[in-house]
Design a protein around this motif. Structure first.
Motif, mmCIF file in Angstrom:
data_model
loop_
_atom_site.group_PDB
_atom_site.id
_atom_site.type_symbol
_atom_site.label_atom_id
_atom_site.label_comp_id
_atom_site.label_asym_id
_atom_site.label_seq_id
_atom_site.Cartn_x
_atom_site.Cartn_y
_atom_site.Cartn_z
ATOM 1 N N HIS A 46 20.279 1.566 57.338
ATOM 2 C CA HIS A 46 19.579 2.279 58.409
ATOM 3 C C HIS A 46 20.536 3.292 59.023
ATOM 4 O O HIS A 46 21.732 3.033 59.186
ATOM 5 N N LEU A 47 20.011 4.463 59.401
ATOM 6 C CA LEU A 47 20.853 5.552 59.880
ATOM 7 C C LEU A 47 21.668 5.159 61.112
ATOM 8 O O LEU A 47 22.856 5.494 61.223
ATOM 9 N N SER A 48 21.066 4.425 62.043
ATOM 10 C CA SER A 48 21.804 4.040 63.252
ATOM 11 C C SER A 48 22.958 3.099 62.914
ATOM 12 O O SER A 48 24.062 3.210 63.475
ATOM 13 N N GLN A 49 22.740 2.205 61.957
ATOM 14 C CA GLN A 49 23.798 1.292 61.524
ATOM 15 C C GLN A 49 24.903 2.064 60.795
ATOM 16 O O GLN A 49 26.102 1.796 60.986
ATOM 17 N N ARG A 68 25.786 5.200 61.212
ATOM 18 C CA ARG A 68 26.587 5.972 62.173
ATOM 19 C C ARG A 68 27.535 5.076 62.951
ATOM 20 O O ARG A 68 28.714 5.407 63.139
ATOM 21 N N GLU A 69 27.051 3.932 63.385
ATOM 22 C CA GLU A 69 27.888 3.005 64.147
ATOM 23 C C GLU A 69 29.078 2.529 63.317
ATOM 24 O O GLU A 69 30.227 2.505 63.789
ATOM 25 N N GLN A 70 28.834 2.171 62.053
ATOM 26 C CA GLN A 70 29.902 1.629 61.206
ATOM 27 C C GLN A 70 30.908 2.707 60.797
ATOM 28 O O GLN A 70 32.118 2.429 60.721
ATOM 29 N N ASN A 87 26.438 12.051 59.506
ATOM 30 C CA ASN A 87 25.227 12.399 58.755
ATOM 31 C C ASN A 87 24.219 13.110 59.659
ATOM 32 O O ASN A 87 23.100 12.626 59.886
ATOM 33 N N GLY A 99 20.715 13.418 58.673
ATOM 34 C CA GLY A 99 19.987 12.175 58.431
ATOM 35 C C GLY A 99 20.279 11.620 57.053
ATOM 36 O O GLY A 99 21.427 11.374 56.693
ATOM 37 N N ARG A 100 19.276 11.434 56.237
ATOM 38 C CA ARG A 100 19.380 10.804 54.924
ATOM 39 C C ARG A 100 20.241 11.626 53.954
ATOM 40 O O ARG A 100 20.114 12.845 53.861
#
Length: 380
Positions: free
Chosen positions: A196-199, A201-203, A226, A229-230
Motif C-alpha cells: 500500500h502506498l502509505s505503508q 512511504r512510511e517504510q 513515489n 503514486g504507483r
C-alpha cells in the motif's frame, strides 16, 4: 548579507535502465581487459522491453561469450524474476561488435617514433569540495547513498517489496556556499503491487531516508516518496535505457562543469574517461593540500597528441594561494600524458563494472585509484 541558495542533485539505482546499460558496457570492458590488458574497447548498450542490444568497436585478443557476461550482469543487478517484466533468462540479447577503425588506432598507438596519443579530442573536468569527508558535493553524495541504501534493503530483503528500478533526488540549502540542511528528499522506487502506498512511504522514510540523511534533515525537510503514486512497471519495460545517459549522476551531480563525454564501455586509452579520472585526482589533491576549499580542473586534448593542449584550475575564490601558482604546481606534479595516466592510476585492470553505478567519484574502495591523495606533499 548571507547568500542563500538551494542546489539539487539526483542519483539512480543499479536497476535503472540507463544504469543497466552502463553496467553491461563496463562488464564487457572488464572481460576484455581481464584477458588482454591492451584491449581497445568502445561498447554501447541499449535496452527496452524484453531485449538488450550491444554494439561497438573492439580490438582485443580476448575470447569469450558476450551473451554470458551480459546475462550474468543483468542477474546480478537483480532482474532475475519474470514478474519484474524483464529478467536475465528470458530477455533477448543481440550483439554487434566489430574491430576498431585502423585509422583511429594508427593515430593513437605508441610506436618507435612517437608515444601514445590521446584517444580522442575533448575537454574533461574534475572537481572536489571540502564540504564532505570524501571531498564531494553534499547533494550528490547523499543522493548516491540513498540509492545504494535502496538497493541494499532490496537485496537483503529488509523491504522485500522493493524492486530494482529507483531514483533519488536531494535538494540542499547553502548559505554562503556552505551546506546547512536538506530542504527536500525525493525517492521513487519500483515496487510490488501488493504494498500500500502509505505503508511504502512510511517504510522508505524510516528505513532508507532518515538513516542516510541523519542530522542534515530537520522538522522542515520535505519527503516526497513515489510522488506520482504507483510505480510497478519499471526497468526496461518502463523506459528505454542507453549507455552514457547519466553523466551528471556519474560525476558531481551538476556541481562543477562536464565536458560531455560518457565513461562506461570505454577503455582507458579514451581520455574522456581516463583524463576525467586524472582531473578528479588533481582536484582532490589540491583540496586535500588545503590550497583551496573548492577546486575544478579542466584538461583538454587533441586526438593522437600526448600532451594536453590546455590545463586550467579554478578555485572559485577559495584558494589559499593564487590559481596561477596552483596551476604551476599541478603541471609539475602530475604527468597528464595518456600512457602516464594509465600507468600511474593503474587503469589496465578489470575495475570498471563497479564504477558503473552510484558514481565514479567519492568512493573509498579498492580500484578507485583516482581518489588517493598521495600528491599533497608535492603540491605544498
Amino acid at each position: 548579507m548571507v547568500r542563500r541558495s538551494i542546489f539539487t542533485s539526483e542519483s539512480v539505482t543499479e536497476g535503472h535502465p540507463d544504469k543497466i546499460c552502463d553496467q553491461i558496457s563496463d562488464s564487457l570492458l572488464d572481460e576484455f581487459i581481464r584477458y588482454d590488458s591492451d584491449s581497445r574497447v568502445a561498447v554501447e548498450a541499449m535496452t527496452t522491453t524484453g531485449i538488450v542490444f550491444v554494439a561497438g568497436e573492439v580490438t582485443s585478443g580476448s575470447k569469450f561469450d558476450p551473451q554470458r557476461i551480459i546475462r550474468r550482469t543483468i542477474k546480478e543487478i537483480g532482474y532475475d524474476q519474470p514478474h519484474y517484466g524483464f529478467d536475465s533468462e528470458s530477455c533477448s540479447v543481440l550483439v554487434s561488435i566489430h574491430e576498431q577503425s585502423p585509422d583511429i588506432s594508427m593515430g593513437i598507438a605508441a610506436n618507435g617514433e612517437k608515444e601514445q596519443g590521446a584517444g580522442d579530442q575533448g575537454l574533461m573536468f574534475g572537481y572536489a569540495s571540502n564540504e564532505t569527508p570524501e571531498l564531494m558535493p553534499l547533494p550528490i553524495s547523499i543522493a548516491h547513498k540513498l540509492t545504494m541504501k535502496l538497493s541494499s534493503v532490496r537485496k537483503k530483503k529488509e523491504l522485500d517489496w522493493v524492486w530494482p528500478d529507483g531514483k533519488s533526488q536531494v535538494s540542499v540549502v547553502y548559505e554562503d556556499n556552505k551546506p546547512v540542511r536538506i530542504d527536500t528528499v525525493v525517492i521513487s522506487t519500483q515496487h510490488s503491487p501488493d504494498i500500500h502506498l502509505s505503508q511504502l512511504r512510511e517504510q522508505i522514510i524510516r528505513e532508507v531516508v532518515k538513516p542516510v540523511c541523519g542530522d542534515w534533515v530537520d522538522q522542515s525537510t520535505k519527503f516526497l516518496v513515489n510522488p506520482t503514486g504507483r510505480f510497478v512497471v519499471g526497468g526496461p519495460p518502463g523506459d528505454t535505457g542507453l549507455t552514457g545517459r547519466k553523466v551528471i549522476a556519474d560525476t558531481y551531480g551538476g556541481m562543477g562543469r562536464h565536458g560531455g563525454g560518457a565513461f562506461s564501455g570505454k577503455d582507458p586509452s579514451k581520455v574522456d574517461r581516463s583524463a576525467c579520472y586524472l582531473a578528479r585526482y588533481v582536484a582532490k589533491n589540491v583540496v586535500s593540500a588545503n590550497l583551496a576549499q573548492r577546486c575544478e580542473v579542466q584538461i583538454a586534448y587533441a586526438i593522437g597528441v600526448a600532451s594536453p593542449v590546455s590545463v586550467m584550475v579554478d578555485t572559485f575564490r577559495t584558494g589559499s594561494i593564487s590559481e596561477d601558482q596552483i596551476e604551476a604546481r599541478v603541471k609539475k606534479s602530475f604527468d597528464m600524458r595518456p600512457a602516464a595516466i594509465i600507468d600511474n592510476l593503474d587503469l589496465k585492470k578489470p575495475i570498471y563494472k563497479k564504477t558503473a553505478a552510484y558514481g565514479h567519484f567519492g568512493r573509498n574502495e579498492p580500484g578507485f585509484t583516482w581518489e588517493i591523495t598521495d600528491k599533497v606533499n608535492l603540491l605544498t
